[in-house]
Design an enzyme around this catalytic site. Structure first.
Site, PDB file in Angstrom:
ATOM      1  CB  CYS A   1      13.167  47.976   3.680  1.00 40.41           C
ATOM      2  SG  CYS A   1      12.019  47.551   2.358  1.00 40.41           S
TER       3      CYS A   1
ATOM      4  CB  CYS B   1       7.778  50.291   1.814  1.00 41.11           C
ATOM      5  SG  CYS B   1       8.719  48.834   1.405  1.00 41.11           S
TER       6      CYS B   1
ATOM      7  CE  LYS C   1       5.073   5.382   7.079  1.00 37.47           C
ATOM      8  NZ  LYS C   1       5.040   6.784   7.448  1.00 37.47           N
TER       9      LYS C   1
ATOM     10  CB  CYS D   1       9.686  47.203   5.579  1.00 41.69           C
ATOM     11  SG  CYS D   1       9.780  48.925   5.044  1.00 41.69           S
TER      12      CYS D   1
ATOM     13  CE1 TYR E   1      -3.325   4.512   7.353  1.00 45.74           C
ATOM     14  CE2 TYR E   1      -3.245   2.625   8.832  1.00 45.74           C
ATOM     15  CZ  TYR E   1      -3.045   3.969   8.598  1.00 45.74           C
ATOM     16  OH  TYR E   1      -2.586   4.776   9.601  1.00 45.74           O
TER      17      TYR E   1
ATOM     18  CE  LYS F   1       9.095   6.830   6.942  1.00 43.20           C
ATOM     19  NZ  LYS F   1       9.109   7.976   7.788  1.00 43.20           N
TER      20      LYS F   1
ATOM     21  CD  GLU G   1      -2.276  -1.280   2.864  1.00 44.57           C
ATOM     22  OE1 GLU G   1      -2.455  -0.242   3.548  1.00 44.57           O
ATOM     23  OE2 GLU G   1      -2.447  -2.417   3.297  1.00 44.57           O
TER      24      GLU G   1
ATOM     25  CG  ASP H   1       3.681  12.515   5.211  1.00 43.22           C
ATOM     26  OD1 ASP H   1       3.617  12.104   6.383  1.00 43.22           O
ATOM     27  OD2 ASP H   1       4.542  13.311   4.816  1.00 43.22           O
TER      28      ASP H   1
ATOM     29  CB  CYS I   1      11.682  51.857   1.152  1.00 45.25           C
ATOM     30  SG  CYS I   1      11.409  51.163   2.777  1.00 45.25           S
TER      31      CYS I   1
END
Ligand code: AMP
Ligand code: ZN
Length: 664
Positions: A402, A426, A112, A420, A221, A308, A110, A114, A405
């Site tokens: 920033c 800005c 897996k 900022c 499952y 995995k 099957e 997540d 600006c």
């Protein structure tokens, strides 16, 4: 047909459509008709509480609040799985288990999934409870939240056993996850990092209607129970499917490890086409008899193993770290990489999230890095090859100013991100706010796309969204690529937006954390912008569903002189900054602080009208009677259990007429 039969028939029909749509992926009714049927059932159930059913389809919409989740002991322990990472690991496993049984061993393969594991208990074909995995022996009961997941059957079909547990994985498919994130970004909130954590976080939300809004799915499952009519794992998957569960048809029986490897190799590639996330294959001994012979180690079954998949990785070089400024001023550091191919796409950038993340990785320009495409949509940097690091390299200094600006960045306590603070000067913030203001769910201004906004800002025609209302066709026409027709459309679109109702204007203002729903709540509660602007933090927190983060953000917005001036201007142009007269005329505070429960059938007004009247007059409607209930408005056929409860808690029971006098 009597009432009970009528109710049951509706429930059955809804269940069937729901199953067809969410489990079989085969729509058999329009959303609209489904809604009508659901509303009809809701109405009948409210009028006839004596036919209450804890597993009615009406419970899918949620509404139950769980403050503390009960700890429940699993009838059967929930084990972990041993992991393997190579074909040799699987071969070793086979050698070990074959010593424990006689004869040939077959496997079920099957995927897996997540997500977050869950154990569902069914008794007499109905969902009894849903419990998280916890420590494997006991978990948290999250039944109310689980009931909102449409693919989980509340009632089973066919020949199910009297009582059993079924285990599966709650997942958040990519499509729904991305949509949720788009909405969060709209509201100026941090997007969720990955579907798995979001799915598992959803299970423990207190408000089940919030869970109902998340497009969760559940893939099953494993069945456990006493004396079940099942002989193999594969058969149990088929049975579960017959009983109404969503069991992906991907599983396969493998007669040998060679066939297991074929399955693994196939899905290592094709899993990227699936709508949800997977991180491996689970190989299980197919015969349940052999499973029992093999038994368990302290932590996991000997008869199963997870293989995995390797997360797809690529190695490349970090060329530069740049900083992006969002509409709210939030700064996101971005890794600019030497382009590299990963899982079929060319990757040039990866998000570094924030300063902490950079520090944790100790990532430096020139480093050789491993990028991975995991659950996240944007690839991430997982590791640095320190051996290849230039010995003279220096730790990364997070930007202090920033990039757009040059204002000094700030980072407030508790914030992961830098900001900022130059809100009004800005460029990306100016542009972002205007773009949000005109967006479809906000002011919905036609004829104005993001390119035009950029053009207008660059040419100095607008600096904030209030400036939109002073634009003229003559001003716009000289701009590049601007035809007379489009200029006229733009000005007309701005004019029409003056009709947009207050709640959407409030959303359009772009106050951080004030998304669509919060804007609605605030508009309804304060009725006009002055009321909101003058509210104290404490008052705001007292508004239903407004927390201190939102309250602080609202207060912050209205402390800015510029914002106040912008709002004054919007008002002078005729933008809706209060709820309409019509709505206002119907609103009072007569029922403020009062909580109502409505039960039974009414003659002068419908149940929904009654609820609306309560809310319009400042009261709150609740679905269950408690000590906090102020009044139960009882119509004909009020449910006997509700009546008894109201009496035992000494809650006043009033009639429809009493209620109408109360608000007159
Ligand atoms: P781990 O969390 O890595 O120990 O992996 C074990 C977990 O994998 C189980 O607790 C399940 O929640 C999950 N899982 C996902 N898909 C399956 C599957 N098809 N069969 C068994 N477990 C699965
Ligand atoms: Zn800036």
């Amino acid at each position: 047909m009597n009432m009970e039969e009528q109710i049951n028939q509706l429930r059955e029909a809804l269940r069937k459509h729901n199953y067809n749509y969410y489990v079989l992926d085969n729509e058999t009714i329009s959303d609209y008709d489904f809604d009508i049927k659901l509303k009809e059932l809701q109405k009948l159930e409210e009028a006839h509480p004596e036919f209450y059913d804890a597993n009615s389809p009406t419970l899918r919409v949620g509404g139950e609040i769980t403050k503390n989740f009960n700890t429940v002991k699993h009838d059967f322990r929930m084990y972990s799985l041993a992991n393997s990472y190579s074909k040799e690991d699987l071969e070793d496993w086979e050698t070990r288990i074959k010593k424990l049984v006689d004869g040939a061993v077959e496997y079920t393969c099957e995927l897996k999934y997540d997500g977050a594991s869950i154990s569902l208990t069914y008794e007499n074909g109905a969902l009894l409870r849903a419990v998280t995995r916890g420590d494997g022996y006991q978990g948290d009961e999250v039944t109310a939240n689980i009931k909102t997941i449409n693919s989980i059957p509340l009632k089973l079909k066919s020949d199910f056993p009297k009582r059993f547990d079924i285990r599966g994985e709650i997942v958040l498919p990519f499509e729904g996850f991305n949509k949720m994130n788009e909405e969060r970004i709209e509201a100026g909130e941090e997007p969720y990092r990955n579907p798995r954590n979001t799915a598992s976080g959803s299970l423990k939300l207190q408000d089940s209607s919030e869970v109902a809004r998340r497009p969760l799915d559940c893939l099953l499952y494993h069945i456990v129970g006493e004396r079940l009519p099942i002989n193999t794992q594969f058969e149990s998957l088929e049975k579960a499917r017959d009983w109404g569960f969503k069991v992906p048809a991907i599983a396969k029986v493998a007669k040998s490890l060679k066939e297991v490897f074929e399955f693994v190799d196939y899905w290592d590639v094709h899993r990227h086409d699936l709508p949800y996330e997977t991180d491996g294959v689970v190989v299980k001994v197919n015969s349940l008899f052999q499973q029992e012979e093999m038994g368990y180690t302290a932590k996991s079954p000997r008869w199963a193993i997870a293989y995995k998949f390797k997360a797809e990785q690529a190695v490349t070089v970090l060329n530069e770290i740049t900083y992006q400024v969002g509409r709210t001023g939030a700064i996101t550091p971005v890794a600019n990489l030497e382009p590299v191919e990963l899982a079929g796409t060319i990757v040039k950038r990866a998000s570094l999230h924030n300063a902490d993340q950079i520090e944790k990785l100790d990532i430096r320009v020139g480093d050789t890095v491993f990028v991975e495409k995991g659950g996240e949509i944007i690839p991430k940097i997982v590791k640095i090859d320190l051996e290849l690091r230039n010995p003279n390299s220096q730790p990364t200094q997070y930007s202090t100013h920033c990039p757009e600006c040059n204002t000094e960045l700030v980072r407030q306590e508790g914030d992961a991100k830098h900001f900022c603070p130059n809100v009004d000067g800005c460029p990306p913030q100016i542009m972002g706010r205007i773009q949000h203001f005109i967006s479809r769910k906000a002011m919905d201004i036609d004829g104005l796309g993001s390119e035009t906004v950029a053009l207008l800002v660059e040419n100095g025609l607008i600096k904030n969204y209030a400036d939109l209302y002073e634009l003229t066709v003559e001003q716009i026409l000289p701009l590049e690529r601007m035809a007379e027709k489009s200029a006229e459309n733009l000005v007309a679109g701005v004019e029409i937006s003056k009709q947009i109702p207050f709640e959407r204007v409030l959303f359009a203002l772009g106050i951080r954390y004030v998304g669509e729903t919060v804007a609605k709540k605030l508009a309804k509660h304060y009725k006009n912008i002055e009321g909101l602007a003058n509210a104290t933090e404490e008052e705001l927190i007292n508004v239903d569903e407004i927390g201190d983060v939102i309250a602080k953000s609202v207060i912050g917005f209205f402390t800015s002189e510029e914002n106040i001036e912008t709002i004054e201007r919007l008002k002078s142009y005729g933008v809706q900054l209060e709820i309409s007269q019509e709505e206002l005329a119907n609103q009072t505070n007569k029922l403020e602080g009062k909580i109502f429960v409505v039960s039974g059938v009414f003659t002068k007004v419908s149940r929904n009208e009654l609820k609306k009247l309560i809310e319009q007059n400042g009261g709150k409607v609740s679905s269950s009677i408690s000590k906090k209930t102020s009044y139960v408005v009882a119509g004909e056929n009020m449910g006997p259990s509700k009546k008894a409860k109201a009496e035992s808690l000494e809650v006043s029971i009033i009639t429809e007429d009493d209620f109408l006098i109360l608000i007159s």
